[in-house]
Motif scaffolding. Structure first.
Motif, PDB file in Angstrom:
ATOM      1  N   GLY A  99      12.160 -20.897  15.466  1.00 53.82           N
ATOM      2  CA  GLY A  99      11.791 -20.469  16.808  1.00 53.82           C
ATOM      3  C   GLY A  99      11.765 -18.961  16.981  1.00 53.82           C
ATOM      4  O   GLY A  99      11.461 -18.469  18.067  1.00 53.82           O
ATOM      5  N   ARG A 100      12.053 -18.207  15.906  1.00 52.09           N
ATOM      6  CA  ARG A 100      12.061 -16.756  15.988  1.00 52.09           C
ATOM      7  C   ARG A 100      10.637 -16.233  16.100  1.00 52.09           C
ATOM      8  O   ARG A 100       9.739 -16.698  15.410  1.00 52.09           O
ATOM      9  N   HIS A 101      10.465 -15.253  16.939  1.00 49.09           N
ATOM     10  CA  HIS A 101       9.151 -14.640  17.146  1.00 49.09           C
ATOM     11  C   HIS A 101       9.238 -13.213  16.607  1.00 49.09           C
ATOM     12  O   HIS A 101       9.690 -12.312  17.292  1.00 49.09           O
ATOM     13  N   TYR A 102       8.811 -13.021  15.375  1.00 45.45           N
ATOM     14  CA  TYR A 102       9.002 -11.744  14.696  1.00 45.45           C
ATOM     15  C   TYR A 102       7.969 -10.707  15.121  1.00 45.45           C
ATOM     16  O   TYR A 102       6.807 -11.034  15.390  1.00 45.45           O
ATOM     17  N   ARG A 103       8.410  -9.435  15.130  1.00 42.13           N
ATOM     18  CA  ARG A 103       7.486  -8.311  15.211  1.00 42.13           C
ATOM     19  C   ARG A 103       7.083  -7.968  13.778  1.00 42.13           C
ATOM     20  O   ARG A 103       7.933  -7.910  12.881  1.00 42.13           O
ATOM     21  N   ARG A 104       5.811  -7.718  13.551  1.00 43.70           N
ATOM     22  CA  ARG A 104       5.284  -7.541  12.200  1.00 43.70           C
ATOM     23  C   ARG A 104       4.914  -6.079  11.979  1.00 43.70           C
ATOM     24  O   ARG A 104       3.982  -5.573  12.591  1.00 43.70           O
ATOM     25  N   LEU A 105       5.652  -5.426  11.086  1.00 43.38           N
ATOM     26  CA  LEU A 105       5.433  -4.013  10.830  1.00 43.38           C
ATOM     27  C   LEU A 105       4.965  -3.787   9.408  1.00 43.38           C
ATOM     28  O   LEU A 105       5.504  -4.376   8.463  1.00 43.38           O
ATOM     29  N   LEU A 106       3.986  -2.890   9.248  1.00 47.27           N
ATOM     30  CA  LEU A 106       3.619  -2.379   7.927  1.00 47.27           C
ATOM     31  C   LEU A 106       4.367  -1.072   7.725  1.00 47.27           C
ATOM     32  O   LEU A 106       4.274  -0.151   8.560  1.00 47.27           O
ATOM     33  N   VAL A 107       5.116  -0.982   6.616  1.00 47.19           N
ATOM     34  CA  VAL A 107       5.883   0.221   6.320  1.00 47.19           C
ATOM     35  C   VAL A 107       5.789   0.524   4.828  1.00 47.19           C
ATOM     36  O   VAL A 107       5.509  -0.356   4.015  1.00 47.19           O
ATOM     37  N   ALA A 108       6.043   1.760   4.457  1.00 52.97           N
ATOM     38  CA  ALA A 108       6.109   2.126   3.046  1.00 52.97           C
ATOM     39  C   ALA A 108       7.272   1.380   2.394  1.00 52.97           C
ATOM     40  O   ALA A 108       8.296   1.126   3.034  1.00 52.97           O
ATOM     41  N   PRO A 109       7.136   0.977   1.128  1.00 57.43           N
ATOM     42  CA  PRO A 109       8.202   0.199   0.485  1.00 57.43           C
ATOM     43  C   PRO A 109       9.574   0.863   0.534  1.00 57.43           C
ATOM     44  O   PRO A 109      10.587   0.183   0.725  1.00 57.43           O
ATOM     45  N   GLY A 110       9.628   2.189   0.377  1.00 53.43           N
ATOM     46  CA  GLY A 110      10.917   2.868   0.435  1.00 53.43           C
ATOM     47  C   GLY A 110      11.576   2.737   1.787  1.00 53.43           C
ATOM     48  O   GLY A 110      12.803   2.562   1.880  1.00 53.43           O
ATOM     49  N   LEU A 111      10.783   2.826   2.839  1.00 50.79           N
ATOM     50  CA  LEU A 111      11.334   2.647   4.180  1.00 50.79           C
ATOM     51  C   LEU A 111      11.756   1.198   4.398  1.00 50.79           C
ATOM     52  O   LEU A 111      12.763   0.933   5.064  1.00 50.79           O
ATOM     53  N   ALA A 112      11.012   0.273   3.801  1.00 48.48           N
ATOM     54  CA  ALA A 112      11.406  -1.131   3.905  1.00 48.48           C
ATOM     55  C   ALA A 112      12.805  -1.336   3.342  1.00 48.48           C
ATOM     56  O   ALA A 112      13.637  -2.038   3.935  1.00 48.48           O
ATOM     57  N   VAL A 113      13.087  -0.711   2.203  1.00 48.41           N
ATOM     58  CA  VAL A 113      14.421  -0.825   1.612  1.00 48.41           C
ATOM     59  C   VAL A 113      15.473  -0.308   2.579  1.00 48.41           C
ATOM     60  O   VAL A 113      16.533  -0.914   2.758  1.00 48.41           O
ATOM     61  N   GLU A 114      15.185   0.820   3.235  1.00 49.47           N
ATOM     62  CA  GLU A 114      16.125   1.387   4.197  1.00 49.47           C
ATOM     63  C   GLU A 114      16.348   0.446   5.376  1.00 49.47           C
ATOM     64  O   GLU A 114      17.485   0.214   5.799  1.00 49.47           O
ATOM     65  N   LEU A 115      15.282  -0.119   5.902  1.00 47.30           N
ATOM     66  CA  LEU A 115      15.398  -1.024   7.048  1.00 47.30           C
ATOM     67  C   LEU A 115      16.127  -2.314   6.668  1.00 47.30           C
ATOM     68  O   LEU A 115      16.878  -2.875   7.472  1.00 47.30           O
ATOM     69  N   LEU A 116      15.888  -2.780   5.448  1.00 46.73           N
ATOM     70  CA  LEU A 116      16.540  -3.993   4.981  1.00 46.73           C
ATOM     71  C   LEU A 116      18.018  -3.766   4.693  1.00 46.73           C
ATOM     72  O   LEU A 116      18.814  -4.718   4.729  1.00 46.73           O
ATOM     73  N   GLY A 117      18.372  -2.535   4.366  1.00 43.81           N
ATOM     74  CA  GLY A 117      19.751  -2.235   4.011  1.00 43.81           C
ATOM     75  C   GLY A 117      20.138  -2.725   2.639  1.00 43.81           C
ATOM     76  O   GLY A 117      21.306  -3.034   2.386  1.00 43.81           O
ATOM     77  N   TRP A 118      19.172  -2.757   1.709  1.00 45.28           N
ATOM     78  CA  TRP A 118      19.407  -3.320   0.379  1.00 45.28           C
ATOM     79  C   TRP A 118      19.908  -2.309  -0.635  1.00 45.28           C
ATOM     80  O   TRP A 118      20.187  -2.675  -1.772  1.00 45.28           O
ATOM     81  N   GLY A 173       0.061   3.964  -5.704  1.00 42.30           N
ATOM     82  CA  GLY A 173       1.472   3.991  -6.031  1.00 42.30           C
ATOM     83  C   GLY A 173       2.321   4.644  -4.961  1.00 42.30           C
ATOM     84  O   GLY A 173       3.517   4.386  -4.864  1.00 42.30           O
ATOM     85  N   ARG A 174       1.699   5.476  -4.135  1.00 36.82           N
ATOM     86  CA  ARG A 174       2.396   6.121  -3.024  1.00 36.82           C
ATOM     87  C   ARG A 174       1.748   5.648  -1.729  1.00 36.82           C
ATOM     88  O   ARG A 174       0.574   5.914  -1.482  1.00 36.82           O
ATOM     89  N   ALA A 175       2.519   4.978  -0.897  1.00 35.58           N
ATOM     90  CA  ALA A 175       1.968   4.364   0.306  1.00 35.58           C
ATOM     91  C   ALA A 175       1.902   5.348   1.471  1.00 35.58           C
ATOM     92  O   ALA A 175       2.613   6.355   1.498  1.00 35.58           O
ATOM     93  N   SER A 176       1.070   5.024   2.428  1.00 37.32           N
ATOM     94  CA  SER A 176       1.043   5.746   3.697  1.00 37.32           C
ATOM     95  C   SER A 176       2.428   5.691   4.343  1.00 37.32           C
ATOM     96  O   SER A 176       3.127   4.681   4.248  1.00 37.32           O
ATOM     97  N   GLU A 177       2.822   6.768   5.014  1.00 35.95           N
ATOM     98  CA  GLU A 177       4.120   6.827   5.679  1.00 35.95           C
ATOM     99  C   GLU A 177       4.046   6.387   7.146  1.00 35.95           C
ATOM    100  O   GLU A 177       5.052   6.420   7.853  1.00 35.95           O
ATOM    101  N   VAL A 178       2.878   5.991   7.593  1.00 36.05           N
ATOM    102  CA  VAL A 178       2.730   5.551   8.982  1.00 36.05           C
ATOM    103  C   VAL A 178       3.345   4.165   9.151  1.00 36.05           C
ATOM    104  O   VAL A 178       3.092   3.260   8.350  1.00 36.05           O
ATOM    105  N   ILE A 179       4.172   3.999  10.179  1.00 35.47           N
ATOM    106  CA  ILE A 179       4.706   2.685  10.529  1.00 35.47           C
ATOM    107  C   ILE A 179       3.780   2.095  11.582  1.00 35.47           C
ATOM    108  O   ILE A 179       3.531   2.710  12.619  1.00 35.47           O
ATOM    109  N   GLU A 180       3.279   0.916  11.311  1.00 31.23           N
ATOM    110  CA  GLU A 180       2.270   0.314  12.181  1.00 31.23           C
ATOM    111  C   GLU A 180       2.651  -1.119  12.512  1.00 31.23           C
ATOM    112  O   GLU A 180       2.966  -1.902  11.619  1.00 31.23           O
ATOM    113  N   GLU A 181       2.615  -1.447  13.795  1.00 34.93           N
ATOM    114  CA  GLU A 181       2.805  -2.838  14.187  1.00 34.93           C
ATOM    115  C   GLU A 181       1.452  -3.533  14.158  1.00 34.93           C
ATOM    116  O   GLU A 181       0.466  -3.026  14.717  1.00 34.93           O
ATOM    117  N   LEU A 182       1.382  -4.674  13.492  1.00 29.44           N
ATOM    118  CA  LEU A 182       0.114  -5.390  13.395  1.00 29.44           C
ATOM    119  C   LEU A 182      -0.256  -5.991  14.742  1.00 29.44           C
ATOM    120  O   LEU A 182       0.623  -6.381  15.523  1.00 29.44           O
TER     121      LEU A 182
END
Length: 201
Positions: free
Chosen positions: A139-158, A181-190
């Motif tokens: 029943g969770r309604h997620y917000r969907r974000l595109l982020v650079a993989p490095g920032l994803a690691v930070e957000l995940l706390g891994w 190999g180097r992603a855009s640094e823009v955080i975008e909500e789909l």
């Protein structure tokens, strides 16, 4: 592009992010799961053409995750099938070319009745997302974000293990899906209504 860019609304959402405690699961990059270990979960690094990855934020509690989850009987024991199903259920996402990039060894096996198991990581190309909808399982309604993989690691706390996982996923995505190999640094909500991406082939 220098620095990370995002809207005020996303800044508010990220300000409420809560990271899960880091689990001490050894990471085995590129290795197949040994036959003695049951695969209980699979999560995916889903790459857009510009090298960013899809992350899901639960606005109720701020927890961030990658698409994925537990293998179900209908998955036939195949982590790739499970990932495709979970991506569709959680993010309304269609993926292509999922590939194994490694696994985490869970010696405690909280999801396996206290017995050791494997938690697989895969990389895949993100082809499209449909209109946002609640996950039928939770029943969770997620917000969907595109982020650079490095920032994803930070957000995940891994932590350090997450960095190693991201590097393995990026290496696979560059080779298989021709993402940079180097992603855009823009955080975008789909968009809530969904969108398509050009084929990553």
């Amino acid at each position: 592009m220098n620095g990370t860019h995002y809207s005020g609304e996303i800044a508010d959402l990220l300000g409420r992010v809560r990271r899960r405690p880091t689990a001490d699961w050894p990471w085995h990059p590129g290795e197949p799961v040994p036959g003695r270990l049951p695969v209980k979960q699979c999560w995916g690094w889903l790459f857009a053409p510009d090298g960013r990855v899809l992350t899901l934020v639960n606005p109720r509690d701020g927890v961030v995750g990658l698409p994925g989850g537990s293998l179900e009987p209908q998955d036939g024991g195949d982590p790739a099938v499970a990932l495709a199903r979970e991506a569709a259920e959680e993010a309304q996402a269609l993926i292509d070319g999922p590939c194994h990039v490694g696994y985490l060894y869970d010696r405690v096996g909280a999801t396996n009745g206290g017995r050791e198991c494997a938690r697989v990581r895969m990389a895949a190309a993100l082809r499209s997302v449909g209109p946002t909808a609640p996950d039928p399982a939770s029943g969770r309604h997620y917000r969907r974000l595109l982020v650079a993989p490095g920032l994803a690691v930070e957000l995940l706390g891994w932590g350090a293990s997450g960095i190693r996982q991201a590097r393995a996923a990026i290496q696979a995505a560059v080779a298989l899906f021709q993402v940079p190999g180097r992603a855009s640094e823009v955080i975008e909500e789909l968009p809530a209504g969904g969108c398509e991406f050009r084929p990553c082939v």
